[in-house]
Design an enzyme around this catalytic site. Structure first.
Site, PDB file in Angstrom:
ATOM      1  N   THR A  36       0.884  -1.175   0.000  1.00  0.00           N
ATOM      2  CA  THR A  36       0.000   0.000   0.000  1.00  0.00           C
ATOM      3  C   THR A  36       0.917   1.218   0.000  1.00  0.00           C
ATOM      4  O   THR A  36       2.149   1.082  -0.049  1.00  0.00           O
ATOM      5  CB  THR A  36      -0.851   0.040   1.293  1.00  0.00           C
ATOM      6  OG1 THR A  36       0.024   0.291   2.401  1.00  0.00           O
ATOM      7  CG2 THR A  36      -1.603  -1.262   1.504  1.00  0.00           C
ATOM      8  N   ALA A  80       1.065  -6.430   9.397  1.00  0.00           N
ATOM      9  CA  ALA A  80       0.335  -5.702   8.343  1.00  0.00           C
ATOM     10  C   ALA A  80      -0.909  -5.041   8.909  1.00  0.00           C
ATOM     11  O   ALA A  80      -1.701  -5.671   9.609  1.00  0.00           O
ATOM     12  CB  ALA A  80      -0.048  -6.654   7.216  1.00  0.00           C
ATOM     13  N   SER A  83      -2.351   1.900   9.517  1.00  0.00           N
ATOM     14  CA  SER A  83      -1.830   2.286  10.827  1.00  0.00           C
ATOM     15  C   SER A  83      -1.956   3.768  11.181  1.00  0.00           C
ATOM     16  O   SER A  83      -1.570   4.167  12.271  1.00  0.00           O
ATOM     17  CB  SER A  83      -0.348   1.882  10.908  1.00  0.00           C
ATOM     18  OG  SER A  83       0.425   2.708  10.053  1.00  0.00           O
ATOM     19  N   THR A 123      -1.381  -2.334  19.424  1.00  0.00           N
ATOM     20  CA  THR A 123      -1.064  -0.979  19.874  1.00  0.00           C
ATOM     21  C   THR A 123      -1.667  -0.667  21.245  1.00  0.00           C
ATOM     22  O   THR A 123      -2.686  -1.262  21.622  1.00  0.00           O
ATOM     23  CB  THR A 123      -1.616   0.040  18.844  1.00  0.00           C
ATOM     24  OG1 THR A 123      -1.602   1.340  19.404  1.00  0.00           O
ATOM     25  CG2 THR A 123      -3.048  -0.276  18.447  1.00  0.00           C
ATOM     26  N   ASP A 124      -1.070   0.288  21.932  1.00  0.00           N
ATOM     27  CA  ASP A 124      -1.650   0.741  23.214  1.00  0.00           C
ATOM     28  C   ASP A 124      -2.932   1.546  22.995  1.00  0.00           C
ATOM     29  O   ASP A 124      -3.687   1.785  23.940  1.00  0.00           O
ATOM     30  CB  ASP A 124      -0.628   1.573  24.012  1.00  0.00           C
ATOM     31  CG  ASP A 124      -0.134   2.827  23.295  1.00  0.00           C
ATOM     32  OD1 ASP A 124      -0.560   3.082  22.148  1.00  0.00           O
ATOM     33  OD2 ASP A 124       0.695   3.553  23.886  1.00  0.00           O
ATOM     34  N   GLU A 125      -3.183   1.946  21.729  1.00  0.00           N
ATOM     35  CA  GLU A 125      -4.351   2.803  21.474  1.00  0.00           C
ATOM     36  C   GLU A 125      -5.665   2.069  21.713  1.00  0.00           C
ATOM     37  O   GLU A 125      -6.712   2.703  21.856  1.00  0.00           O
ATOM     38  CB  GLU A 125      -4.268   3.389  20.063  1.00  0.00           C
ATOM     39  CG  GLU A 125      -2.992   4.184  19.873  1.00  0.00           C
ATOM     40  CD  GLU A 125      -2.926   5.015  18.599  1.00  0.00           C
ATOM     41  OE1 GLU A 125      -3.974   5.396  18.076  1.00  0.00           O
ATOM     42  OE2 GLU A 125      -1.798   5.288  18.147  1.00  0.00           O
ATOM     43  N   TYR A 149      -9.177   3.605  13.702  1.00  0.00           N
ATOM     44  CA  TYR A 149      -7.945   2.794  13.712  1.00  0.00           C
ATOM     45  C   TYR A 149      -7.889   1.906  14.945  1.00  0.00           C
ATOM     46  O   TYR A 149      -7.754   0.689  14.852  1.00  0.00           O
ATOM     47  CB  TYR A 149      -6.706   3.711  13.658  1.00  0.00           C
ATOM     48  CG  TYR A 149      -5.422   3.001  14.065  1.00  0.00           C
ATOM     49  CD1 TYR A 149      -4.920   1.937  13.309  1.00  0.00           C
ATOM     50  CD2 TYR A 149      -4.717   3.375  15.222  1.00  0.00           C
ATOM     51  CE1 TYR A 149      -3.751   1.270  13.693  1.00  0.00           C
ATOM     52  CE2 TYR A 149      -3.556   2.715  15.604  1.00  0.00           C
ATOM     53  CZ  TYR A 149      -3.082   1.670  14.837  1.00  0.00           C
ATOM     54  OH  TYR A 149      -1.936   1.003  15.219  1.00  0.00           O
ATOM     55  N   LYS A 153      -8.057  -2.224  15.400  1.00  0.00           N
ATOM     56  CA  LYS A 153      -6.989  -3.012  16.047  1.00  0.00           C
ATOM     57  C   LYS A 153      -7.550  -3.779  17.245  1.00  0.00           C
ATOM     58  O   LYS A 153      -7.176  -4.924  17.494  1.00  0.00           O
ATOM     59  CB  LYS A 153      -5.836  -2.103  16.501  1.00  0.00           C
ATOM     60  CG  LYS A 153      -4.990  -1.511  15.400  1.00  0.00           C
ATOM     61  CD  LYS A 153      -4.248  -2.536  14.546  1.00  0.00           C
ATOM     62  CE  LYS A 153      -3.108  -3.205  15.273  1.00  0.00           C
ATOM     63  NZ  LYS A 153      -2.307  -4.077  14.356  1.00  0.00           N
ATOM     64  N   ASN A 179       6.099   4.023  18.190  1.00  0.00           N
ATOM     65  CA  ASN A 179       7.477   3.747  17.772  1.00  0.00           C
ATOM     66  C   ASN A 179       8.039   4.933  16.995  1.00  0.00           C
ATOM     67  O   ASN A 179       7.292   5.702  16.401  1.00  0.00           O
ATOM     68  CB  ASN A 179       7.500   2.555  16.824  1.00  0.00           C
ATOM     69  CG  ASN A 179       7.330   1.209  17.508  1.00  0.00           C
ATOM     70  OD1 ASN A 179       8.001   0.257  17.168  1.00  0.00           O
ATOM     71  ND2 ASN A 179       6.429   1.113  18.474  1.00  0.00           N
ATOM     72  N   LEU A 189       4.168  11.844  13.321  1.00  0.00           N
ATOM     73  CA  LEU A 189       4.669  13.080  13.929  1.00  0.00           C
ATOM     74  C   LEU A 189       6.196  13.282  13.816  1.00  0.00           C
ATOM     75  O   LEU A 189       6.647  14.299  13.278  1.00  0.00           O
ATOM     76  CB  LEU A 189       4.248  13.157  15.404  1.00  0.00           C
ATOM     77  CG  LEU A 189       4.692  14.444  16.096  1.00  0.00           C
ATOM     78  CD1 LEU A 189       3.890  15.644  15.606  1.00  0.00           C
ATOM     79  CD2 LEU A 189       4.591  14.329  17.614  1.00  0.00           C
ATOM     80  N   TYR A 206      -1.155  19.789  16.274  1.00  0.00           N
ATOM     81  CA  TYR A 206      -2.609  19.748  16.440  1.00  0.00           C
ATOM     82  C   TYR A 206      -3.021  20.330  17.800  1.00  0.00           C
ATOM     83  O   TYR A 206      -2.440  19.972  18.840  1.00  0.00           O
ATOM     84  CB  TYR A 206      -3.124  18.305  16.391  1.00  0.00           C
ATOM     85  CG  TYR A 206      -2.878  17.556  15.100  1.00  0.00           C
ATOM     86  CD1 TYR A 206      -2.536  18.196  13.910  1.00  0.00           C
ATOM     87  CD2 TYR A 206      -3.009  16.160  15.074  1.00  0.00           C
ATOM     88  CE1 TYR A 206      -2.331  17.483  12.734  1.00  0.00           C
ATOM     89  CE2 TYR A 206      -2.803  15.438  13.901  1.00  0.00           C
ATOM     90  CZ  TYR A 206      -2.462  16.105  12.731  1.00  0.00           C
ATOM     91  OH  TYR A 206      -2.263  15.387  11.586  1.00  0.00           O
ATOM     92  N   ARG A 213       2.266  11.203  24.376  1.00  0.00           N
ATOM     93  CA  ARG A 213       2.480   9.852  23.868  1.00  0.00           C
ATOM     94  C   ARG A 213       3.709   9.281  24.562  1.00  0.00           C
ATOM     95  O   ARG A 213       4.594  10.022  24.993  1.00  0.00           O
ATOM     96  CB  ARG A 213       2.741   9.869  22.345  1.00  0.00           C
ATOM     97  CG  ARG A 213       1.572  10.420  21.506  1.00  0.00           C
ATOM     98  CD  ARG A 213       0.405   9.469  21.522  1.00  0.00           C
ATOM     99  NE  ARG A 213      -0.741   9.875  20.728  1.00  0.00           N
ATOM    100  CZ  ARG A 213      -1.794  10.543  21.210  1.00  0.00           C
ATOM    101  NH1 ARG A 213      -1.829  10.935  22.482  1.00  0.00           N
ATOM    102  NH2 ARG A 213      -2.825  10.827  20.428  1.00  0.00           N
ATOM    103  N   GLY A 274     -11.615  13.815  17.914  1.00  0.00           N
ATOM    104  CA  GLY A 274     -11.575  12.745  18.920  1.00  0.00           C
ATOM    105  C   GLY A 274     -10.174  12.454  19.435  1.00  0.00           C
ATOM    106  O   GLY A 274      -9.878  11.337  19.856  1.00  0.00           O
TER     107      GLY A 274
END
Ligand code: NAD
Ligand code: TYD
Length: 334
Positions: A36, A80, A83, A123-125, A149, A153, A179, A189, A206, A213, A274
């Site tokens: 992608t 994969a 992300s 992810t921690d998200e 996202y 996940k 990471n 970022l 933003y 993070r 959000g």
């Protein structure tokens, strides 16, 4: 050992391919990646002539292909994914398809191939957003995803656990923090700030820039996954953190300083919809059970990352111009 790595042409996956091929001289890798916009074979050009490495361009939702490849390996290490949170806000369809359906396709193939070992990179998200004084996320934090996202996940994590409980599939999961490091796609970022500043452009921050993070140097993350696939307890989840909680603004200022640029280049822009306020990780489980902890401090990691982008200008300029997408045609369609 033979590994099927999915998403190995992306940021973390390609660092993991480097890590495994360099650390284990007898390991073989099949890298399944759809290429992608986030997949870049220039990340792996060191291995174009490496007999232990095979690249397969394909989709993790392609059942027949996935079944054929999973049958050939000892373990699936699944990176994969779609992300990028901002992209999931504009259009989330690919997120549900790849992150949920793609993970399901891989799990089914692993089950059908006689319950192959499966490691899922997450992810921690998935845990949501923390207030300033709340305790960091750990393996027992309830799931509370808040972006398309992180919701996709979270869905994939639940499926992986369900295959352990229902089918006894030998799985492990890692949930890690943000990471950073070499080959980081410059829409995120840290690489966005570095490359914009090298080009003399402003850097978009933003909202108030005080979102926090936790930052994990990618090499430390690869070492954690290496340990989990070799010594992790089947059925378990491990939280992997960098012990480096930072507000975005502090990161912007640190990179400005490293590159000798003026803080006037910071441009406050409209906040993300959000926008999660804070992520933080308690990694005491992997520390006490597997002896892992991050080795690279944020200061050291950021210096190395800035140096890497300065030394590899052609890599990120090719990404920015779109030229990187030609590498597959040049190398594999000769
Ligand atoms: P990335 O976006 O850089 O790379 C993703 C890779 O997956 C790309 O090479 C892409 O071509 C490939 N891909 C996408 N859809 C595919 C499909 N349908 N079939 C086959 N390949 C496909 O991602 P990353 O930053 O390297 O993240 C890797 C994994 O780590 C993801 O699962 C992500 O959720 C997780 N993660 C990332 C971070 C981070 O800070 N980058 C933090 C925590 C967890
Ligand atoms: P990002 O790298 O997209 O990772 P994630 O959203 O998965 O944590 O963003 C990291 C933080 O930086 C997040 O709080 C959003 C913020 N951010 C900006 O302020 N400006 C930007 O241009 C980007 C891409 C992110």
């Amino acid at each position: 050992m033979k590994l099927l790595i999915t998403g190995g042409a992306g940021f973390i996956g390609s660092n993991f391919v480097h890590h495994i091929l360099k650390t284990y001289p007898d390991y073989e890798i099949i890298n399944l990646d759809a290429l992608t916009y986030a997949g870049n074979l220039e990340n792996l050009k060191d291995f174009d002539n490496e007999p232990r490495y095979t690249f397969v361009k394909g989709d993790i939702c392609d059942k027949a292909l996935v079944e054929e490849l999973v049958a050939k390996v000892d373990i699936v290490v699944h990176f994969a994914a779609e992300s990028h949170v901002d992209r999931s806000i504009f259009d989330s369809e690919a997120f549900v398809r790849t992150n949920v359906i793609g993970t399901h396709t891989l799990l089914e193939a692993a089950r059908k191939a006689g319950n192959k070992r499966f490691h899922h990179v997450s992810t921690d998200e998935v845990f949501g957003s923390l207030g300033a004084d709340e305790a960091p996320f750990s393996e027992i934090t309830p799931y509370d995803p808040r972006s398309p996202y992180s919701a996709s996940k979270a869905g994939s994590d639940h499926l992986v656990r369900a295959y352990f409980h229902t089918h006894n599939l030998p799985i492990t999961i890692s949930n890690c923090s943000n990471n950073y490091g070499p080959y980081h796609f410059p829409e995120k970022l840290i690489p966005l700030i570095i490359t914009n500043l090298i080009e003399g452009k402003e850097i978009p921050i933003y909202g108030d820039g005080l979102q926090v993070r936790d930052w994990l140097y990618v090499e430390d993350h690869c070492k954690a996954i290496d340990l989990i696939i070799h010594q992790g307890k089947i059925g378990e989840t491990y939280c992997v953190g960098g012990a480096s909680e930072k507000p975005n603004l502090e990161i912007a200022k640190a990179i400005l300083k490293l590159l000798g640029k003026d803080e006037g280049l910071i441009k406050y822009v409209q906040d993300r919809k959000g926008h999660d306020r804070r992520y933080a990780i308690d990694f005491s489980k992997i520390k006490s059970q597997l002896g892992w902890e991050p080795q690279v401090t944020f200061e050291e990691g950021l210096q190395k990352t800035v140096a890497w982008f300065l030394e590899n200008e052609a890599w990120w300029k090719n990404v920015r111009s779109g030229q990187y997408q030609e590498y597959y045609n040049q190398q594999y369609k000769k």
